[in-house]
Design a protein around this motif. Structure first.
Motif, PDB file in Angstrom:
ATOM      1  N   ILE A   1     -39.113   0.082  -7.893  1.00 25.46           N
ATOM      2  CA  ILE A   1     -38.529  -0.441  -9.127  1.00 25.46           C
ATOM      3  C   ILE A   1     -38.419  -1.959  -9.038  1.00 25.46           C
ATOM      4  CG2 ILE A   1     -36.438  -0.467 -10.539  1.00 25.46           C
ATOM      5  CD1 ILE A   1     -36.132   2.462 -10.011  1.00 25.46           C
ATOM      6  N   ASP A   2     -38.927  -2.611 -10.052  1.00 26.43           N
ATOM      7  CA  ASP A   2     -38.888  -4.066 -10.151  1.00 26.43           C
ATOM      8  C   ASP A   2     -37.482  -4.492 -10.568  1.00 26.43           C
ATOM      9  OD1 ASP A   2     -39.079  -6.737 -10.889  1.00 26.43           O
ATOM     10  OD2 ASP A   2     -40.958  -6.481 -11.992  1.00 26.43           O
ATOM     11  N   PRO A   3     -36.772  -5.293  -9.764  1.00 25.38           N
ATOM     12  CA  PRO A   3     -35.402  -5.678 -10.111  1.00 25.38           C
ATOM     13  C   PRO A   3     -35.319  -6.475 -11.420  1.00 25.38           C
ATOM     14  CG  PRO A   3     -36.133  -6.823  -8.126  1.00 25.38           C
ATOM     15  CD  PRO A   3     -37.204  -5.850  -8.491  1.00 25.38           C
ATOM     16  N   ASP A   4     -36.410  -7.132 -11.819  1.00 26.98           N
ATOM     17  CA  ASP A   4     -36.415  -7.864 -13.080  1.00 26.98           C
ATOM     18  C   ASP A   4     -36.710  -6.966 -14.274  1.00 26.98           C
ATOM     19  OD1 ASP A   4     -35.904 -10.283 -11.767  1.00 26.98           O
ATOM     20  OD2 ASP A   4     -38.055 -10.590 -11.384  1.00 26.98           O
ATOM     21  N   TYR A   5     -37.167  -5.754 -14.010  1.00 27.95           N
ATOM     22  CA  TYR A   5     -37.540  -4.800 -15.054  1.00 27.95           C
ATOM     23  C   TYR A   5     -37.140  -3.407 -14.582  1.00 27.95           C
ATOM     24  CZ  TYR A   5     -40.655  -3.221 -18.847  1.00 27.95           C
ATOM     25  OH  TYR A   5     -41.169  -2.679 -20.001  1.00 27.95           O
ATOM     26  N   PRO A   6     -35.794  -3.175 -14.424  1.00 31.80           N
ATOM     27  CA  PRO A   6     -35.301  -1.970 -13.738  1.00 31.80           C
ATOM     28  C   PRO A   6     -35.314  -0.695 -14.590  1.00 31.80           C
ATOM     29  CG  PRO A   6     -33.466  -3.291 -14.444  1.00 31.80           C
ATOM     30  CD  PRO A   6     -34.714  -4.047 -14.830  1.00 31.80           C
ATOM     31  N   LEU A   7     -36.506  -0.241 -14.943  1.00 30.10           N
ATOM     32  CA  LEU A   7     -36.634   0.989 -15.708  1.00 30.10           C
ATOM     33  C   LEU A   7     -36.961   2.148 -14.769  1.00 30.10           C
ATOM     34  CD1 LEU A   7     -38.737  -0.334 -18.710  1.00 30.10           C
ATOM     35  CD2 LEU A   7     -36.297   0.166 -18.658  1.00 30.10           C
ATOM     36  N   PRO A   8     -36.451   3.345 -15.081  1.00 36.52           N
ATOM     37  CA  PRO A   8     -36.787   4.500 -14.236  1.00 36.52           C
ATOM     38  C   PRO A   8     -38.280   4.790 -14.332  1.00 36.52           C
ATOM     39  CG  PRO A   8     -35.721   5.219 -16.256  1.00 36.52           C
ATOM     40  CD  PRO A   8     -35.645   3.713 -16.239  1.00 36.52           C
ATOM     41  N   LYS A   9     -38.861   5.174 -13.206  1.00 31.91           N
ATOM     42  CA  LYS A   9     -40.292   5.460 -13.175  1.00 31.91           C
ATOM     43  C   LYS A   9     -40.522   6.839 -12.587  1.00 31.91           C
ATOM     44  CE  LYS A   9     -41.580   0.669 -12.992  1.00 31.91           C
ATOM     45  NZ  LYS A   9     -42.251  -0.386 -12.269  1.00 31.91           N
ATOM     46  N   VAL A  10     -41.675   7.396 -12.910  1.00 35.16           N
ATOM     47  CA  VAL A  10     -42.055   8.713 -12.426  1.00 35.16           C
ATOM     48  C   VAL A  10     -43.525   8.692 -12.024  1.00 35.16           C
ATOM     49  CG1 VAL A  10     -42.596   9.584 -14.759  1.00 35.16           C
ATOM     50  CG2 VAL A  10     -42.008  11.190 -12.944  1.00 35.16           C
ATOM     51  N   ALA A  11     -43.838   9.426 -10.974  1.00 36.53           N
ATOM     52  CA  ALA A  11     -45.222   9.696 -10.583  1.00 36.53           C
ATOM     53  C   ALA A  11     -45.485  11.162 -10.912  1.00 36.53           C
ATOM     54  CB  ALA A  11     -45.425   9.438  -9.097  1.00 36.53           C
ATOM     55  N   VAL A  12     -46.717  11.457 -11.350  1.00 38.92           N
ATOM     56  CA  VAL A  12     -47.067  12.813 -11.775  1.00 38.92           C
ATOM     57  C   VAL A  12     -48.403  13.211 -11.156  1.00 38.92           C
ATOM     58  CG1 VAL A  12     -47.508  14.317 -13.753  1.00 38.92           C
ATOM     59  CG2 VAL A  12     -45.936  12.395 -14.000  1.00 38.92           C
TER      60      VAL A  12
END
Length: 153
Positions: free
Chosen positions: A35-46
């Protein structure tokens, strides 16, 4: 829910899965962990798997176009356990993950997971999808909780 050390997750975008992996058989979900601290959005791998096909989307934002997080979308489906007419669709901000849900009105929910990397928008990429059936109600609620835990959202 499986753990990455159990071999369920494979490799993610940031060197492998971080934390638990949600295993639906044909669909694996996990946090890529970068997670990028400047762009802290939740991410998912699929990772999708079916009959000789395997496709990986190593990272996408786990928020929908309307701002709904993937676990919240699944939780909303769980609350509609009696069924609905038509389809419910969740699409990631980057348009590279689309989840389509239908209810047969008799006790089965079909979730169609579709991934397509960003380069699809340039016209030279692939698209893959699989369908997974989930029982409405408690099983769907458990899936939403597992995805929330895996993505830490």
């Amino acid at each position: 829910m499986a753990r990455p050390e159990d071999g369920a997750g494979g490799e993610g975008g940031g060197g492998g899965p971080v934390g638990p992996v949600v295993d639906l058989g044909s669909v694996l979900l996990w946090s890529p962990g970068n997670i990028d601290p400047d762009y802290p959005l939740p991410k998912v791998a699929v990772r999708l798997r079916a009959d000789g096909m395997e496709a990986l989307l190593p990272e996408t934002v786990a928020l929908g176009l309307d701002g709904t997080a993937l676990p919240d979308f699944l939780a909303e489906l769980a609350e509609s356990f009696r069924g609905w007419v038509g389809v419910h669709v969740w699409e990631s901000l980057d348009h590279d993950l689309v989840l389509t849900a239908t209810h047969d009105g008799r006790g089965a929910v079909s979730l169609r997971w579709e991934i397509a990397p960003w380069s699809l928008w340039k016209g030279h990429a692939w698209r893959a999808s699989v369908e997974v059936d989930v029982e409405p109600g408690e099983a769907m609620r458990k899936l939403a909780e597992d995805v929330r835990e895996a993505l830490a959202v």
